[in-house]
Design an enzyme around this catalytic site. Structure first.
Site, mmCIF file in Angstrom:
data_model
loop_
_atom_site.group_PDB
_atom_site.id
_atom_site.type_symbol
_atom_site.label_atom_id
_atom_site.label_comp_id
_atom_site.label_asym_id
_atom_site.label_seq_id
_atom_site.Cartn_x
_atom_site.Cartn_y
_atom_site.Cartn_z
ATOM 1 N N TYR A 1 -13.227 4.030 -1.032
ATOM 2 C CA TYR A 1 -13.711 4.350 -2.387
ATOM 3 C C TYR A 1 -15.231 4.253 -2.462
ATOM 4 C CZ TYR A 1 -15.273 3.435 -7.139
ATOM 5 O OH TYR A 1 -15.981 3.457 -8.322
ATOM 6 N N THR B 1 -21.423 3.448 -9.047
ATOM 7 C CA THR B 1 -20.988 2.057 -9.051
ATOM 8 C C THR B 1 -21.906 1.176 -8.211
ATOM 9 O OG1 THR B 1 -19.197 0.615 -8.274
ATOM 10 C CG2 THR B 1 -19.426 2.711 -7.154
ATOM 11 N N ASP B 2 -21.911 -0.113 -8.527
ATOM 12 C CA ASP B 2 -22.689 -1.062 -7.711
ATOM 13 C C ASP B 2 -22.076 -1.248 -6.323
ATOM 14 O OD1 ASP B 2 -20.425 -2.513 -8.446
ATOM 15 O OD2 ASP B 2 -21.530 -4.187 -9.345
ATOM 16 N N GLU B 3 -20.833 -0.803 -6.135
ATOM 17 C CA GLU B 3 -20.160 -1.033 -4.849
ATOM 18 C C GLU B 3 -20.799 -0.255 -3.710
ATOM 19 O OE1 GLU B 3 -15.950 -0.824 -4.841
ATOM 20 O OE2 GLU B 3 -15.766 -1.724 -6.811
ATOM 21 N N LYS C 1 -18.168 7.163 -3.052
ATOM 22 C CA LYS C 1 -19.147 7.144 -4.150
ATOM 23 C C LYS C 1 -20.574 7.139 -3.580
ATOM 24 C CE LYS C 1 -18.592 6.863 -8.023
ATOM 25 N NZ LYS C 1 -18.377 7.903 -9.077
HETATM 26 P P1 NAD Z 1 -10.554 6.227 -14.185
HETATM 27 O O1 NAD Z 1 -9.791 6.244 -12.901
HETATM 28 O O2 NAD Z 1 -10.046 5.430 -15.319
HETATM 29 O O3 NAD Z 1 -10.740 7.730 -14.719
HETATM 30 C C1 NAD Z 1 -11.035 8.789 -13.861
HETATM 31 C C2 NAD Z 1 -10.787 10.095 -14.607
HETATM 32 O O4 NAD Z 1 -11.151 11.185 -13.733
HETATM 33 C C3 NAD Z 1 -9.334 10.315 -14.996
HETATM 34 O O5 NAD Z 1 -9.241 10.810 -16.314
HETATM 35 C C4 NAD Z 1 -8.841 11.358 -13.986
HETATM 36 O O6 NAD Z 1 -7.796 12.180 -14.486
HETATM 37 C C5 NAD Z 1 -10.116 12.154 -13.748
HETATM 38 N N1 NAD Z 1 -10.111 12.848 -12.447
HETATM 39 C C6 NAD Z 1 -9.734 12.350 -11.237
HETATM 40 N N2 NAD Z 1 -9.859 13.299 -10.281
HETATM 41 C C7 NAD Z 1 -10.340 14.413 -10.907
HETATM 42 C C8 NAD Z 1 -10.688 15.718 -10.451
HETATM 43 N N3 NAD Z 1 -10.560 16.063 -9.155
HETATM 44 N N4 NAD Z 1 -11.158 16.604 -11.343
HETATM 45 C C9 NAD Z 1 -11.285 16.263 -12.663
HETATM 46 N N5 NAD Z 1 -10.951 15.061 -13.156
HETATM 47 C C10 NAD Z 1 -10.498 14.133 -12.278
HETATM 48 O O7 NAD Z 1 -12.032 5.797 -13.780
HETATM 49 P P2 NAD Z 1 -13.106 4.949 -14.613
HETATM 50 O O8 NAD Z 1 -12.898 3.513 -14.363
HETATM 51 O O9 NAD Z 1 -13.165 5.474 -15.997
HETATM 52 O O10 NAD Z 1 -14.450 5.353 -13.822
HETATM 53 C C11 NAD Z 1 -15.236 6.454 -14.267
HETATM 54 C C12 NAD Z 1 -16.458 6.563 -13.372
HETATM 55 O O11 NAD Z 1 -17.215 5.372 -13.452
HETATM 56 C C13 NAD Z 1 -16.124 6.749 -11.890
HETATM 57 O O12 NAD Z 1 -17.048 7.664 -11.345
HETATM 58 C C14 NAD Z 1 -16.318 5.370 -11.297
HETATM 59 O O13 NAD Z 1 -16.699 5.432 -9.929
HETATM 60 C C15 NAD Z 1 -17.455 4.833 -12.146
HETATM 61 N N6 NAD Z 1 -17.523 3.376 -12.314
HETATM 62 C C16 NAD Z 1 -16.429 2.669 -12.713
HETATM 63 C C17 NAD Z 1 -16.525 1.292 -12.911
HETATM 64 C C18 NAD Z 1 -15.353 0.465 -13.385
HETATM 65 O O14 NAD Z 1 -15.456 -0.747 -13.453
HETATM 66 N N7 NAD Z 1 -14.234 1.070 -13.771
HETATM 67 C C19 NAD Z 1 -17.740 0.652 -12.658
HETATM 68 C C20 NAD Z 1 -18.841 1.405 -12.236
HETATM 69 C C21 NAD Z 1 -18.714 2.766 -12.080
HETATM 70 O O1 TDX Z 2 -4.181 -7.778 -9.195
HETATM 71 C C1 TDX Z 2 -5.351 -7.947 -8.829
HETATM 72 N N1 TDX Z 2 -5.756 -9.191 -8.453
HETATM 73 C C2 TDX Z 2 -7.023 -9.458 -8.030
HETATM 74 O O2 TDX Z 2 -7.332 -10.615 -7.687
HETATM 75 C C3 TDX Z 2 -6.307 -6.879 -8.786
HETATM 76 C C4 TDX Z 2 -5.893 -5.484 -9.196
HETATM 77 C C5 TDX Z 2 -7.592 -7.162 -8.387
HETATM 78 N N2 TDX Z 2 -7.952 -8.417 -8.004
HETATM 79 C C6 TDX Z 2 -9.359 -8.689 -7.618
HETATM 80 C C7 TDX Z 2 -9.995 -7.712 -6.668
HETATM 81 C C8 TDX Z 2 -11.456 -7.734 -7.100
HETATM 82 O O3 TDX Z 2 -12.133 -8.816 -6.481
HETATM 83 O O4 TDX Z 2 -10.110 -8.578 -8.839
HETATM 84 C C9 TDX Z 2 -11.390 -7.988 -8.603
HETATM 85 C C10 TDX Z 2 -11.521 -6.721 -9.444
HETATM 86 O O5 TDX Z 2 -10.614 -5.756 -8.909
HETATM 87 P P1 TDX Z 2 -10.552 -4.251 -9.472
HETATM 88 O O6 TDX Z 2 -10.249 -4.277 -10.919
HETATM 89 O O7 TDX Z 2 -9.651 -3.484 -8.561
HETATM 90 O O8 TDX Z 2 -12.069 -3.807 -9.359
HETATM 91 P P2 TDX Z 2 -13.089 -3.636 -8.117
HETATM 92 O O9 TDX Z 2 -12.384 -3.430 -6.833
HETATM 93 O O10 TDX Z 2 -14.091 -4.752 -8.208
HETATM 94 O O11 TDX Z 2 -13.775 -2.229 -8.523
HETATM 95 C C11 TDX Z 2 -14.081 -1.946 -9.920
HETATM 96 O O12 TDX Z 2 -15.451 -2.090 -10.185
HETATM 97 C C12 TDX Z 2 -16.311 -1.143 -9.606
HETATM 98 C C13 TDX Z 2 -13.618 -0.537 -10.301
HETATM 99 O O13 TDX Z 2 -12.234 -0.393 -10.010
HETATM 100 C C14 TDX Z 2 -14.414 0.506 -9.584
HETATM 101 O O14 TDX Z 2 -14.054 1.804 -10.030
HETATM 102 C C15 TDX Z 2 -15.876 0.275 -9.877
HETATM 103 O O15 TDX Z 2 -16.645 1.151 -9.109
#
Ligand code: NAD
Ligand code: TDX
Length: 333
Positions: free
Chosen positions: A146, A120-122, A150
């Site tokens: 988190y 992630t960019d975080e 990562k």
């Molecule tokens: P998500 O939470 O929707 O899915 C995570 C999955 O991993 C789930 O299916 C969960 O059951 C599985 N999991 C959790 N712990 C586990 C374990 N110990 N062993 C096996 N499986 C396990 O997450 P997502 O949003 O799909 O993110 C996927 C990846 O992308 C993550 O590595 C996250 O850091 C990265 N990422 C997410 C975003 C975003 O915006 N969602 C952005 C950049 C990077």
């Molecule tokens: O109810 C809400 N209201 C609100 O204002 C929630 C759930 C979030 N927010 C804000 C917090 C953040 O500034 O919205 C923005 C996005 O929040 P999230 O969806 O929780 O995302 P963020 O914390 O930015 O992280 C996401 O992007 C990077 C993913 O959850 C991560 O897994 C990924 O690495």
């Protein structure tokens, strides 16, 4: 290619598997997923006959070794992924994101299997409004449990690539949106609130900026890197769609025909990162990748339509998610 996809029942992993089944039908996929609250095999309904789902933990060394041995490549999506949960209880983030990645790295090292690490960019921390976007050489500076977990996992990957010659690549992507995202996350939470006639919930002032990308564009970039990326290289994935949270809420309110002030300000997230922004020049220049979803408003409308049409997919998680937010002390300001 025999592909081991960890976290393939989560949001991005399930989209990756569903896309791969259609676009690369010769790929044989095994999913390793613990099926936590965030995993849902219903997201794989269209792929069910074409993939094997193994329910298990990425930190289970014996199981991981057995699955990695039979794979040509691993794409590692599995993680605890929600910042708010990491503030309430950091331990699963340390265990899954750090120990789980270590476990996979040891297995790919042993069996000399190609490894792609989804991050992630975080990990770079946050930016002031006027700072330039993150690049692959921006120093790591994570803010939350988190993002720290990562960042730790990324550093393990870099070390295993350099010290042990593991054939690894890393991608750091910005905020994803699209189908099958859990209702705890910002966009699906607000869409499903609006479907239920409940006011959207904005943390604090809503000035925080996120750089949005459609999940399909993220996953096409992962494939480009897996096939043609340079071993040891970090690629940043982003679609140049920076927007503050207040503006996203207003777009959604308009989409649902509601007034632009029909939302609640709620308790802000502690340590809330101000802004993320991605410079994806390397990915575009070197691998020729470009986002197909260049109109965020249209992508958001399509996502809202998806949640309207798939209530049976998200309904079971909605009340429990809102109870978790209430238990964490979220209050209307
Ligand atoms: P998500 O939470 O929707 O899915 C995570 C999955 O991993 C789930 O299916 C969960 O059951 C599985 N999991 C959790 N712990 C586990 C374990 N110990 N062993 C096996 N499986 C396990 O997450 P997502 O949003 O799909 O993110 C996927 C990846 O992308 C993550 O590595 C996250 O850091 C990265 N990422 C997410 C975003 C975003 O915006 N969602 C952005 C950049 C990077
Ligand atoms: O109810 C809400 N209201 C609100 O204002 C929630 C759930 C979030 N927010 C804000 C917090 C953040 O500034 O919205 C923005 C996005 O929040 P999230 O969806 O929780 O995302 P963020 O914390 O930015 O992280 C996401 O992007 C990077 C993913 O959850 C991560 O897994 C990924 O690495």
């Amino acid at each position: 290619m025999r592909l081991l996809v960890t976290g393939g029942a989560g949001f991005i992993g399930a989209n990756f598997v569903n896309q791969t089944i259609v676009e690369r039908p010769r790929t044989r996929i095994v999913i390793l997923d613990k099926l936590t609250y965030a995993g849902n095999t219903a997201s794989l309904a269209h792929s069910a006959e074409r993939v094997d789902v193994v329910r298990g933990d990425v930190a289970d060394a014996e199981l991981v070794d057995r699955l990695v041995e039979r794979a040509d490549a691993v794409v590692h999506f599995a993680a605890e992924s929600h910042n708010d949960n990491s503030l309430a209880d950091p331990w699963p983030f340390v265990q899954t994101n750090i120990v789980g990645t270590y476990t996979l790295l040891q297995a790919v090292r042993r069996h000399d299997v190609r490894y792609h690490h989804v991050s992630t960019d975080e990990v770079y921390g946050d930016l002031a409004f006027d700072e330039p976007a993150f690049t692959p050489t921006t120093p790591y500076n994570p803010s939350s449990p988190y993002s720290a977990s990562k960042a730790s996992s990324d550093l393990l990957v870099r070390a295993w690539a350099r010290s042990f010659g593991v054939r690894a690549t890393i991608s750091n992507c910005s905020n994803n949106y699209g189908p099958y995202q859990h209702v705890e996350k910002f966009i699906p939470r607000q869409i499903t609130n609006l479907i239920d006639g409940v006011r959207p919930r904005l943390y604090g002032t809503g000035q925080q900026v996120r750089d949005w990308i459609h999940v399909e564009d993220h996953n096409r970039a992962v494939w480009e890197i897996l096939e043609r990326g340079r071993i040891g290289q970090t690629y940043l994935i982003g679609a140049d769609a920076e927007l503050d949270n207040l503006s996203v809420i207003r777009l959604l309110l308009a989409e649902f025909g509601r007034e632009s002030d029909d939302f609640d300000h709620v308790t802000d997230r502690p340590g809330h990162d101000l802004r993320y922004a991605i410079d994806s020049t390397l990915l575009r220049d070197e691998l020729g990748w470009q986002p197909r979803y260049s109109d965020f408003r249209a992508g958001l409308a399509a996502t809202a339509a998806w949640y309207r049409a798939h209530e049976s997919w998200w309904r079971h998680a909605k009340a429990a998610t809102e109870r978790t937010y209430a238990a964490a002390g979220e209050q209307v300001l």
